[in-house]
Enzyme design. Sequence first.
Site, PDB file in Angstrom:
ATOM      1  N   ASP A   1     -10.872 -65.164  31.774  1.00 22.30           N
ATOM      2  CA  ASP A   1     -11.862 -64.690  32.740  1.00 22.30           C
ATOM      3  C   ASP A   1     -11.607 -65.396  34.067  1.00 22.30           C
ATOM      4  O   ASP A   1     -11.387 -66.611  34.086  1.00 22.30           O
ATOM      5  CB  ASP A   1     -13.256 -65.083  32.222  1.00 22.30           C
ATOM      6  CG  ASP A   1     -14.249 -63.952  32.299  1.00 22.30           C
ATOM      7  OD1 ASP A   1     -14.486 -63.470  33.418  1.00 22.30           O
ATOM      8  OD2 ASP A   1     -14.792 -63.573  31.248  1.00 22.30           O
TER       9      ASP A   1
ATOM     10  N   ASP B   1     -14.390 -61.370  37.011  1.00 28.47           N
ATOM     11  CA  ASP B   1     -15.847 -61.348  37.004  1.00 28.47           C
ATOM     12  C   ASP B   1     -16.407 -60.845  38.338  1.00 28.47           C
ATOM     13  O   ASP B   1     -16.016 -61.343  39.401  1.00 28.47           O
ATOM     14  CB  ASP B   1     -16.311 -62.794  36.749  1.00 28.47           C
ATOM     15  CG  ASP B   1     -17.770 -62.901  36.433  1.00 28.47           C
ATOM     16  OD1 ASP B   1     -18.187 -62.323  35.419  1.00 28.47           O
ATOM     17  OD2 ASP B   1     -18.494 -63.574  37.193  1.00 28.47           O
TER      18      ASP B   1
ATOM     19  N   GLU C   1     -14.299 -56.351  36.640  1.00 25.60           N
ATOM     20  CA  GLU C   1     -15.649 -56.027  36.205  1.00 25.60           C
ATOM     21  C   GLU C   1     -16.244 -55.285  37.393  1.00 25.60           C
ATOM     22  O   GLU C   1     -16.624 -55.888  38.393  1.00 25.60           O
ATOM     23  CB  GLU C   1     -16.468 -57.279  35.878  1.00 25.60           C
ATOM     24  CG  GLU C   1     -17.818 -56.903  35.300  1.00 25.60           C
ATOM     25  CD  GLU C   1     -18.878 -58.005  35.334  1.00 25.60           C
ATOM     26  OE1 GLU C   1     -19.894 -57.865  34.659  1.00 25.60           O
ATOM     27  OE2 GLU C   1     -18.697 -59.006  36.059  1.00 25.60           O
TER      28      GLU C   1
ATOM     29  N   HIS D   1     -20.593 -59.448  26.013  1.00 26.10           N
ATOM     30  CA  HIS D   1     -21.504 -60.593  26.003  1.00 26.10           C
ATOM     31  C   HIS D   1     -22.701 -60.411  26.945  1.00 26.10           C
ATOM     32  O   HIS D   1     -23.610 -61.234  26.940  1.00 26.10           O
ATOM     33  CB  HIS D   1     -20.723 -61.849  26.398  1.00 26.10           C
ATOM     34  CG  HIS D   1     -20.259 -61.779  27.818  1.00 26.10           C
ATOM     35  ND1 HIS D   1     -19.299 -60.879  28.242  1.00 26.10           N
ATOM     36  CD2 HIS D   1     -20.646 -62.455  28.922  1.00 26.10           C
ATOM     37  CE1 HIS D   1     -19.120 -61.007  29.545  1.00 26.10           C
ATOM     38  NE2 HIS D   1     -19.921 -61.956  29.973  1.00 26.10           N
ATOM     39  N   ASP D   2     -22.699 -59.360  27.771  1.00 30.45           N
ATOM     40  CA  ASP D   2     -23.826 -59.105  28.676  1.00 30.45           C
ATOM     41  C   ASP D   2     -24.709 -57.975  28.175  1.00 30.45           C
ATOM     42  O   ASP D   2     -25.625 -57.545  28.874  1.00 30.45           O
ATOM     43  CB  ASP D   2     -23.307 -58.717  30.074  1.00 30.45           C
ATOM     44  CG  ASP D   2     -22.651 -59.879  30.788  1.00 30.45           C
ATOM     45  OD1 ASP D   2     -23.015 -61.034  30.499  1.00 30.45           O
ATOM     46  OD2 ASP D   2     -21.766 -59.622  31.628  1.00 30.45           O
TER      47      ASP D   2
END
Length: 597
Positions: free
Chosen positions: A137, A239, A298, A372-373
Amino acid sequence: MKNSIILLLSVIFFMSCSNQKKETVVSSKLNKDSTFANVKDRAWWKEAVVYQIYPRSFKDSDGDGVGDLKGIISKLDYIKSLGIDIVWLNPIYGSPNADNGYDISDYESIMKEFGTMDDFNTLLKGMHDRGIKVVLDLVVNHCSDQHKWFTEARKSRDNPYRNYFHWWPAEKGKPAFRPGSFEVDGSGWRFDSLTNAYYLHYFSYKQPDLNWENPKVRQEIYGMMRRWFDKGIDGFRMDVIPVIAKDTTFPVITQKELDEKFRGDWFTYFASTPAVHTYLHEMNKEVLSKYDVMTLAEGAGTTKATAMNFVDPDRHELNMSYHFDGVGIGIEKGRYKVMNPNWSLLEFKTVYSDWDSVFANKGWGTIYLGNHDQPRMLSRWGNDAPEFREASSKMLTTFLLTMRGTPYYYNGDELGMTNAKFDKIEDYRDIEMMAEYGKVKNAGGDLKAFIESQKTGCARDNGRTPFQWDSSAHGGFTTGTPWIKVNDNHAYINAAAEDKDPASPLNYFRKMTALRKSSPVLIYGKYTLLDKENPQVYSYTRELDGKKILVMLNFSTKNATANTVIDLSKGKLLINNYATPYSGKELRPYEAVVYQY
Ligand code: GLC
């Protein structure tokens, strides 16, 4: 003369050797099966299935209750057995963990709870030895307030690091509103009395935004990226990358303008200025173009109209981007990520079909249903009631692995893991959830109802509970006390039990990865939606070089008919998620069938 001929010949010889080497390296990454022979614009990251590991919750090796790198290393053979090609790890860098690693205090060390750089090297080698690539990430919209850049910057207005961040001197009055996603008061500015100034943070005040307008910041980041690539990693998931560029004159925005332009998504208004493409192009030229790696944005705030600008191969920026339109379906407006249980399959089909068309001729898409979100895909898009759990888990897996675009598959979804459904705020850990709870509390809202709403809603901890390895205490995740509770259903939803059961969701996922990887049609084939108005069934075809595949997915608890008008009498059933084969007439609840015809 003789010497220069010898020199020339050796240069030619050397060049042909190095080209050959390059050829073999590149082609060894692609499936050599002759069925792929005619496919154009192939790339290893297009043909891959990505498996996302949330390291904090995957496997704890030392009993401190937090997952770690040695834990992942101990599960390498399991990871390999899934048939996936790339592992994306959520942040593993030095961090005080205000936002579980998305607040980085040292980009080039490993988070203490996760282990050491030696552990990372072992992990990377272990993955590579098994033919699996590793993507990390890249969190560079912001760092941690504990990063040296920020602890220095806040010391004085003339500190050399001051301009690494965005400041607003208090003598100019209060800055215009900007959102701070993880703050109870919703503000993205924090007053720092030491230098009598506000600093910008689009997430929590512990995540100050980096100033991308400063070339020194960009060079620091590029240098750091190069060092990770030199170490051998295979790519970055970036990200909130569109957010790095913003209007730093920070104009005042009236409520009216905000309502008109906000569209419920602040990313599109307060961020994503055109400069993002200048930065990404520069990053590509200085770093990415020098390595055979993959990149994923993202794509917060990107739309069907803007997404191509990030991934158009002619623009030399990134490879792929993921959108939020899919995971936005069914979220009730104005209420914190509360899901309407009656979300519409028609909307779902439209969103995924429209996004497929964005990349139909160039660029490349992605497909995901959880991460994970997000809450667990099964609880959200499938059905976690005992009678439907396994069928709907397999049906969603079928969807992810039969669409065009690289699939991103979240750890635990292969077991059919479900939402945490915590009963009390004390069980939650997530900074976003804490902020939202605080907002409801301050507004005198119904806290009980709020907690209840998050059992089916989008509280991020729903998808962050520990991986369920077996039926022992804490699901075999840790011998200590887990940092967040393990779901009680680990008694029957766990890897050990599913590994032994040929009909389990886990073994179905393994079959699906094998099917996708052997099929150029499923990877590259044209997508066509069928039976658009059917409210229960999602059907589509994939087509390449005259070879055709039909996918039919029943998204409902009732029997349903797919009106596809395709003669399947000569078709070959490739996979079916029920023990007894599809009747050819009605699809059973959550049935998934894939035919070659
Ligand atoms: C991204 C991450 C999320 C994080 C946020 C701030 O959306 O996926 O987990 O909280 O960015 O870094």
